[in-house]
Design a protein around this motif. Structure first.
Motif, PDB file in Angstrom:
ATOM      1  N   LEU A  21       0.822  -1.213   0.000  1.00 38.06           N
ATOM      2  CA  LEU A  21       0.000   0.000   0.000  1.00 38.06           C
ATOM      3  C   LEU A  21       0.853   1.259   0.000  1.00 38.06           C
ATOM      4  CD1 LEU A  21      -2.858  -0.738   2.558  1.00 38.06           C
ATOM      5  CD2 LEU A  21      -3.113  -0.230   0.142  1.00 38.06           C
ATOM      6  N   ILE A  22       1.917   1.247   0.781  1.00 38.07           N
ATOM      7  CA  ILE A  22       2.765   2.427   0.880  1.00 38.07           C
ATOM      8  C   ILE A  22       3.647   2.583  -0.358  1.00 38.07           C
ATOM      9  CG2 ILE A  22       4.666   3.463   2.184  1.00 38.07           C
ATOM     10  CD1 ILE A  22       3.348   2.290   4.708  1.00 38.07           C
ATOM     11  N   LEU A  23       4.221   1.478  -0.851  1.00 39.94           N
ATOM     12  CA  LEU A  23       5.113   1.562  -2.014  1.00 39.94           C
ATOM     13  C   LEU A  23       4.383   2.027  -3.275  1.00 39.94           C
ATOM     14  CD1 LEU A  23       7.337  -1.608  -1.547  1.00 39.94           C
ATOM     15  CD2 LEU A  23       8.018   0.775  -1.291  1.00 39.94           C
ATOM     16  N   PHE A  24       3.172   1.561  -3.461  1.00 38.03           N
ATOM     17  CA  PHE A  24       2.410   1.913  -4.650  1.00 38.03           C
ATOM     18  C   PHE A  24       1.235   2.808  -4.291  1.00 38.03           C
ATOM     19  CE2 PHE A  24       4.513  -2.074  -5.822  1.00 38.03           C
ATOM     20  CZ  PHE A  24       5.207  -1.626  -6.932  1.00 38.03           C
ATOM     21  N   ILE A  25       1.499   3.804  -3.442  1.00 35.20           N
ATOM     22  CA  ILE A  25       0.440   4.663  -2.923  1.00 35.20           C
ATOM     23  C   ILE A  25      -0.227   5.482  -4.038  1.00 35.20           C
ATOM     24  CG2 ILE A  25       1.892   6.647  -2.349  1.00 35.20           C
ATOM     25  CD1 ILE A  25       0.360   6.717   0.346  1.00 35.20           C
ATOM     26  N   ASN A  26       0.521   5.866  -5.042  1.00 33.40           N
ATOM     27  CA  ASN A  26      -0.029   6.637  -6.164  1.00 33.40           C
ATOM     28  C   ASN A  26      -0.014   5.850  -7.461  1.00 33.40           C
ATOM     29  OD1 ASN A  26      -0.640   9.055  -4.775  1.00 33.40           O
ATOM     30  ND2 ASN A  26       1.542   9.509  -4.696  1.00 33.40           N
TER      31      ASN A  26
ATOM     32  N   GLN B 114       0.789   8.736 -14.074  1.00 32.99           N
ATOM     33  CA  GLN B 114       1.159  10.081 -13.631  1.00 32.99           C
ATOM     34  C   GLN B 114       0.134  11.109 -14.094  1.00 32.99           C
ATOM     35  OE1 GLN B 114       5.142  10.671 -15.050  1.00 32.99           O
ATOM     36  NE2 GLN B 114       6.023   9.213 -13.594  1.00 32.99           N
ATOM     37  N   GLN B 115      -0.355  10.978 -15.323  1.00 32.77           N
ATOM     38  CA  GLN B 115      -1.376  11.899 -15.831  1.00 32.77           C
ATOM     39  C   GLN B 115      -2.673  11.747 -15.048  1.00 32.77           C
ATOM     40  OE1 GLN B 115      -1.755  11.144 -20.003  1.00 32.77           O
ATOM     41  NE2 GLN B 115       0.231  12.067 -20.514  1.00 32.77           N
ATOM     42  N   LEU B 116      -3.064  10.527 -14.746  1.00 30.86           N
ATOM     43  CA  LEU B 116      -4.275  10.297 -13.960  1.00 30.86           C
ATOM     44  C   LEU B 116      -4.137  10.878 -12.569  1.00 30.86           C
ATOM     45  CD1 LEU B 116      -7.069   8.933 -13.804  1.00 30.86           C
ATOM     46  CD2 LEU B 116      -5.900   6.909 -12.927  1.00 30.86           C
ATOM     47  N   ASP B 117      -2.955  10.736 -11.974  1.00 30.73           N
ATOM     48  CA  ASP B 117      -2.716  11.298 -10.645  1.00 30.73           C
ATOM     49  C   ASP B 117      -2.824  12.822 -10.659  1.00 30.73           C
ATOM     50  OD1 ASP B 117      -2.389   8.838  -9.506  1.00 30.73           O
ATOM     51  OD2 ASP B 117      -0.195   8.888  -9.518  1.00 30.73           O
ATOM     52  N   LYS B 118      -2.356  13.457 -11.735  1.00 35.91           N
ATOM     53  CA  LYS B 118      -2.444  14.918 -11.835  1.00 35.91           C
ATOM     54  C   LYS B 118      -3.898  15.372 -11.924  1.00 35.91           C
ATOM     55  CE  LYS B 118       2.019  15.693 -14.018  1.00 35.91           C
ATOM     56  NZ  LYS B 118       2.711  16.051 -15.262  1.00 35.91           N
ATOM     57  N   VAL B 119      -4.701  14.621 -12.663  1.00 44.71           N
ATOM     58  CA  VAL B 119      -6.101  14.997 -12.870  1.00 44.71           C
ATOM     59  C   VAL B 119      -6.931  14.736 -11.611  1.00 44.71           C
ATOM     60  CG1 VAL B 119      -8.195  14.458 -14.182  1.00 44.71           C
ATOM     61  CG2 VAL B 119      -6.000  14.644 -15.352  1.00 44.71           C
ATOM     62  N   THR B 120      -6.742  13.595 -11.008  1.00 40.82           N
ATOM     63  CA  THR B 120      -7.603  13.200  -9.887  1.00 40.82           C
ATOM     64  C   THR B 120      -7.070  13.617  -8.524  1.00 40.82           C
ATOM     65  OG1 THR B 120      -6.536  11.028  -9.741  1.00 40.82           O
ATOM     66  CG2 THR B 120      -8.495  11.197 -11.135  1.00 40.82           C
ATOM     67  N   GLY B 121      -5.807  13.970  -8.448  1.00 41.02           N
ATOM     68  CA  GLY B 121      -5.225  14.312  -7.148  1.00 41.02           C
ATOM     69  C   GLY B 121      -4.810  13.047  -6.419  1.00 41.02           C
ATOM     70  N   ASP B 122      -4.379  13.222  -5.198  1.00 45.34           N
ATOM     71  CA  ASP B 122      -3.956  12.054  -4.442  1.00 45.34           C
ATOM     72  C   ASP B 122      -4.738  11.960  -3.137  1.00 45.34           C
ATOM     73  OD1 ASP B 122      -2.873  13.905  -2.696  1.00 45.34           O
ATOM     74  OD2 ASP B 122      -0.823  13.569  -3.326  1.00 45.34           O
ATOM     75  N   ALA B 123      -4.630  10.797  -2.555  1.00 43.61           N
ATOM     76  CA  ALA B 123      -5.271  10.546  -1.263  1.00 43.61           C
ATOM     77  C   ALA B 123      -4.232   9.966  -0.325  1.00 43.61           C
ATOM     78  CB  ALA B 123      -6.445   9.592  -1.443  1.00 43.61           C
ATOM     79  N   ASN B 124      -3.043  10.580  -0.315  1.00 45.51           N
ATOM     80  CA  ASN B 124      -1.942  10.040   0.481  1.00 45.51           C
ATOM     81  C   ASN B 124      -2.293   9.949   1.964  1.00 45.51           C
ATOM     82  OD1 ASN B 124      -0.485   9.826  -1.824  1.00 45.51           O
ATOM     83  ND2 ASN B 124       0.851  11.551  -1.430  1.00 45.51           N
ATOM     84  N   GLY B 125      -2.938  10.964   2.496  1.00 45.60           N
ATOM     85  CA  GLY B 125      -3.303  10.931   3.918  1.00 45.60           C
ATOM     86  C   GLY B 125      -4.179   9.742   4.248  1.00 45.60           C
TER      87      GLY B 125
END
Length: 98
Positions: A43-48, A61-72
């Motif tokens: 879960l931590i290694l592939f968090i994004n 990477q493009q999907l992460d830019k569009v949708t944002g992250d939920a790291n917390g």
């Protein structure tokens, strides 16, 4: 010799049974923490997502830019998974005295 009848507990509607006083097998005492820590680490290694993959990395990477992250949220889920693994390991290694 007294004939002692062992009480059998059943869980999950009878799918799992346990004789009173039996111990957790050694391979489970080892497998539970290895699998649990591996899953929480994944879960931590592939968090994004798999951003370093040679073919899919750019799309992730493009999907992460569009949708944002939920790291917390993912760190909270990983912390809960680690806490669960610790509680299961403590349950498995403690001596059952009924």
């Amino acid at each position: 010799m007294a004939d002692k009848k062992l009480e059998i507990k059943d869980y999950a509607g009878g799918w799992i049974t346990e004789k009173e006083g039996t111990q957790v097998p050694g391979f489970l005492k080892l497998a539970i923490p290895v699998i649990g820590v591996s899953a929480a680490s994944y879960l931590i290694l592939f968090i994004n997502g798999e951003v370093s993959h040679s073919e899919r990395g750019q799309f992730v990477q493009q999907l992460d830019k569009v949708t944002g992250d939920a790291n917390g949220l993912m760190y909270v889920v990983a912390a809960l998974a680690f806490a669960f693994v610790i509680s299961v390991v403590l349950f498995a290694v403690r001596d059952s005295k009924h």
